[in-house]
Write an enzyme that holds these catalytic residues in place. Structure first.
Site, mmCIF file in Angstrom:
data_model
loop_
_atom_site.group_PDB
_atom_site.id
_atom_site.type_symbol
_atom_site.label_atom_id
_atom_site.label_comp_id
_atom_site.label_asym_id
_atom_site.label_seq_id
_atom_site.Cartn_x
_atom_site.Cartn_y
_atom_site.Cartn_z
ATOM 1 N N ARG A 1 -68.482 15.257 10.413
ATOM 2 C CA ARG A 1 -68.451 13.797 10.307
ATOM 3 C C ARG A 1 -69.776 13.202 10.779
ATOM 4 O O ARG A 1 -70.471 13.777 11.611
ATOM 5 C CB ARG A 1 -67.310 13.216 11.144
ATOM 6 C CG ARG A 1 -65.932 13.490 10.597
ATOM 7 C CD ARG A 1 -64.874 12.833 11.469
ATOM 8 N NE ARG A 1 -64.946 13.291 12.858
ATOM 9 C CZ ARG A 1 -65.518 12.617 13.851
ATOM 10 N NH1 ARG A 1 -66.060 11.431 13.633
ATOM 11 N NH2 ARG A 1 -65.529 13.110 15.080
ATOM 12 N N LYS B 1 -60.260 11.553 7.590
ATOM 13 C CA LYS B 1 -60.297 10.708 8.778
ATOM 14 C C LYS B 1 -60.339 9.221 8.438
ATOM 15 O O LYS B 1 -59.954 8.390 9.265
ATOM 16 C CB LYS B 1 -61.486 11.092 9.653
ATOM 17 C CG LYS B 1 -61.321 12.453 10.323
ATOM 18 C CD LYS B 1 -60.007 12.565 11.109
ATOM 19 C CE LYS B 1 -59.896 13.890 11.857
ATOM 20 N NZ LYS B 1 -58.561 14.052 12.499
ATOM 21 N N HIS C 1 -53.577 11.647 17.397
ATOM 22 C CA HIS C 1 -54.426 12.759 16.959
ATOM 23 C C HIS C 1 -53.862 14.009 17.614
ATOM 24 O O HIS C 1 -54.323 14.436 18.662
ATOM 25 C CB HIS C 1 -55.870 12.499 17.373
ATOM 26 C CG HIS C 1 -56.837 13.492 16.817
ATOM 27 N ND1 HIS C 1 -57.963 13.902 17.487
ATOM 28 C CD2 HIS C 1 -56.852 14.159 15.630
ATOM 29 C CE1 HIS C 1 -58.623 14.778 16.749
ATOM 30 N NE2 HIS C 1 -57.969 14.945 15.628
ATOM 31 N N SER D 1 -61.485 18.700 18.561
ATOM 32 C CA SER D 1 -61.880 19.880 17.806
ATOM 33 C C SER D 1 -62.317 21.001 18.747
ATOM 34 O O SER D 1 -63.059 20.775 19.703
ATOM 35 C CB SER D 1 -63.037 19.521 16.862
ATOM 36 O OG SER D 1 -63.506 20.663 16.187
ATOM 37 N N LYS E 1 -55.821 23.043 19.004
ATOM 38 C CA LYS E 1 -54.691 22.232 18.545
ATOM 39 C C LYS E 1 -54.007 22.844 17.320
ATOM 40 O O LYS E 1 -52.783 22.956 17.265
ATOM 41 C CB LYS E 1 -55.215 20.822 18.245
ATOM 42 C CG LYS E 1 -54.187 19.827 17.755
ATOM 43 C CD LYS E 1 -54.669 18.392 17.919
ATOM 44 C CE LYS E 1 -56.090 18.165 17.475
ATOM 45 N NZ LYS E 1 -56.339 18.319 16.034
ATOM 46 N N THR E 2 -54.801 23.231 16.328
ATOM 47 C CA THR E 2 -54.237 23.828 15.116
ATOM 48 C C THR E 2 -53.682 25.215 15.402
ATOM 49 O O THR E 2 -52.563 25.555 15.006
ATOM 50 C CB THR E 2 -55.311 23.901 14.018
ATOM 51 O OG1 THR E 2 -55.737 22.575 13.679
ATOM 52 C CG2 THR E 2 -54.772 24.590 12.776
ATOM 53 N N ASP F 1 -52.388 18.063 12.845
ATOM 54 C CA ASP F 1 -53.484 17.189 13.273
ATOM 55 C C ASP F 1 -53.153 15.717 13.474
ATOM 56 O O ASP F 1 -53.682 15.095 14.375
ATOM 57 C CB ASP F 1 -54.630 17.289 12.260
ATOM 58 C CG ASP F 1 -55.936 16.731 12.788
ATOM 59 O OD1 ASP F 1 -56.268 16.977 13.960
ATOM 60 O OD2 ASP F 1 -56.641 16.042 12.034
ATOM 61 N N ARG G 1 -64.609 25.260 7.852
ATOM 62 C CA ARG G 1 -63.253 24.736 7.742
ATOM 63 C C ARG G 1 -62.503 25.347 6.566
ATOM 64 O O ARG G 1 -63.102 25.741 5.561
ATOM 65 C CB ARG G 1 -63.297 23.217 7.534
ATOM 66 C CG ARG G 1 -63.859 22.425 8.702
ATOM 67 C CD ARG G 1 -62.795 22.116 9.728
ATOM 68 N NE ARG G 1 -63.322 21.402 10.883
ATOM 69 C CZ ARG G 1 -62.556 20.853 11.813
ATOM 70 N NH1 ARG G 1 -61.252 20.939 11.721
ATOM 71 N NH2 ARG G 1 -63.096 20.241 12.841
#
Length: 535
Positions: free
Chosen positions: A62, A203, A222, A240, A244-245, A259, A325
């Site tokens: 981003r 996003k 988030h 990130s 989390k994933t 997410d 990704r």
């Protein structure tokens, strides 16, 4: 050639968005056709196993400095203006809107009509219009596909006009670079140009949901979420690189999403229909479910290196980007909740990857501490492949997602506090970072230990375990945990140099204190007392 019956085109055409005189319009194509168009245009390569590898060029993540929100009367007073949410004038927005619309003329366009929000009571209809077929596939992977019968008369609530190969001119357009991500929250219109990084699409929709839902009493988060065999829901906040994933894709629990979620009075619901997992150094042994998606048709691999002859992907090669990704539909993960919805959370997990190596690997937070850490949103990033940078860098991203929060952070924090109080949800701070020393000295926390600690917490196995208060951070640390050595639970005991630990912990306390000063006038005395302060 496909029959006319297989193509579902909305009667609400592109002309409604000011996009006219186009070449061929490709409406709601499936993965096969989008693969074909991507390869034909030289924008991607099919790798061994079937995943589509694409490169994003200059922008491999981003671009927060290139994101702007239109400053206009209807929404002006409700925006958290500042470093995160920068204003752009109506004149400049309209100028770029016109230029983008002209740019799209005489081009083949790929349109996807989709839903954001699994709960029908709180979803929005999203239209993504792109000049790039693989970005259309990305949108198709990431959001929720409506049934075919809903497409013919699909009228979007929000629209994204996506032109990754159109560059802005900063001197002329008032942007900071050739890249621009502009949002008009009143009209629910997003303009994206000058960047091929697909995450900007995802996003932008998240930012829209973060603005819309609080007024409906829904907390946008988030976070990832999953469900246990007893129907208990857990949510996992984290930036990130915190896991989390990975940690929510647990074979013993059912995944709701990885997410973005909303927390309504009825429960938790996924905003998306797909996952966007970071895959650098991903191993089959530690993360088998996500690893399998990188060898599967329908997955997009972003900036992942592959052998040009065998087409075998190399997830350990970060030469194109550290932020590699994989985008794939959520049903590529086994044991997923097909409705994208679950009940009210019983456990809240706040993940941090403390590269300083001083936070406990797991601790239970009081409600006031939960508010403090939610507003702080701490993690520490390491330099990766940047030359000359060897020290960890502290990152504080309020609500664990500051770049995506249009409203003031205390709006979201207050909602979280109210929902925790109403449901009695327990909150855990879990450090997935370093143990035995900071980055460069210690080692990353074992994922097996982290999974064991999480399972013990979520399954209630820590409920009767005595707690000891960490002397540096005031956190309540369990004295023992099944399948985890006791000395791992106390970070200082893992360091060979105790005085170095004390100094590092003292420095981190100071960073927490300095960051939280921005919120002290907006929170209660109890939350301030629950904070972390320099000695």
């Amino acid at each position: 050639m496909a029959s006319e019956k297989t193509v579902t085109r909305s009667s609400y055409g592109l002309g409604k968005h000011g996009v006219v005189n186009t070449a061929t319009q490709h409406w709601n194509l499936g993965a096969e056709a989008l693969y074909e168009a991507t390869v034909r245009r030289g924008l991607g390569t099919v790798t061994k196993g079937g995943a589509l590898a694409c490169q994003t060029g200059k922008y491999t993540g981003r671009s927060p400095n290139d994101k702007f929100i239109l400053e206009e009367p209807k929404t002006k007073e409700s925006i958290w203006w500042g470093k995160v949410n920068r204003p752009i004038s109506q004149d400049r927005f309209d100028r770029l809107h016109t230029m983008l619309s002209v740019y799209l003329q005489n081009r083949d366009l790929y349109i996807q009509d989709l839903y954001a929000g699994a709960d029908p009571a709180h979803r929005i209809k999203v239209r993504v219009v792109s000049e790039s077929p693989w970005h259309a596939l990305f949108a198709r992977n990431m959001f929720i596909r409506p049934p075919a019968e809903d497409l013919a008369n699909f009228i979007p609530d929000a629209t994204i006009l996506h032109a990754p190969f159109m560059n802005a001119v900063p001197e002329r357009d008032g942007t900071n670079s050739e890249c621009f991500v502009l949002a008009d929250l009143a009209r629910k219109l997003v303009l994206i140009g000058g960047t091929q990084y697909a995450g900007e699409i995802k996003k932008s929709v998240f930012g829209m949901m973060n603005y819309i839902l609080p007024e409906k009493g829904v907390l946008p988060m988030h976070c990832s979420a999953n469900i246990g065999q007893q129907g208990d829901v857990a949510v996992f906040f984290g930036l990130s690189g915190t896991g989390k994933t990975t940690l929510s894709a647990d074979g013993t629990r059912t995944l709701i999403g990885d997410d973005e979620h909303g927390w309504s009075d009825n429960g938790v619901f996924n905003f998306e229909g797909g996952c966007y997992a970071k895959v650098i150094n991903l191993s089959q042994e530690a993360e088998p479910e996500i690893y399998a998606t990188t060898r599967r048709f329908g997955t997009i691999l972003e900036n992942v290196v592959f052998d040009p002859f065998t087409r075998e992907v190399d997830l350990f090669d970060g030469s194109l980007a550290e932020n590699t990704r994989a985008s794939y539909p959520i049903d590529f993960i086994p044991n997923v909740e097909p409705t994208g919805m679950g009940g009210l959370p019983k456990n809240i997990v706040m993940l941090t990857a403390d590269a300083f190596g001083v936070l406990p690997p797991i601790s239970e937070l009081t409600p006031d501490q939960a508010m403090y850490h939610f507003l702080s949103g701490y993690t520490a990033r390491v330099a990766g492949t940047e030359r000359g940078v060897t020290e960890p860098q502290a990152t504080f991203s309020t609500c664990f997602g500051a770049p995506f929060m249009p409203r003031h952070p205390t709006v979201y924090a207050k909602m979280l506090g109210e929902k925790m109080a109403k449901t009695g949800a327990r909150c855990w701070l879990v450090n997935t970072g370093w143990s035995g020393g900071q980055y460069g000295v210690g080692k990353r926390m074992s994922i097996q230990y982290t999974r064991a600690m999480l399972r013990a917490a979520i399954e209630g196995k820590l409920a009767s375990v005595a707690r000891v208060q960490d002397p540096n951070f005031g956190l309540l640390v369990p004295e023992n945990c099944p399948d985890v050595p006791n000395d791992v639970l106390q970070p200082k005991t893992t360091w060979s140099d105790g005085s170095a630990y004390d100094e590092t912990a003292r420095n981190l306390r100071g960073l927490f204190q300095d960051n939280f000063k921005q919120f002290e006038t907006d929170v209660s005395d109890d939350i301030k007392k629950a904070g972390i302060y320099a000695a």
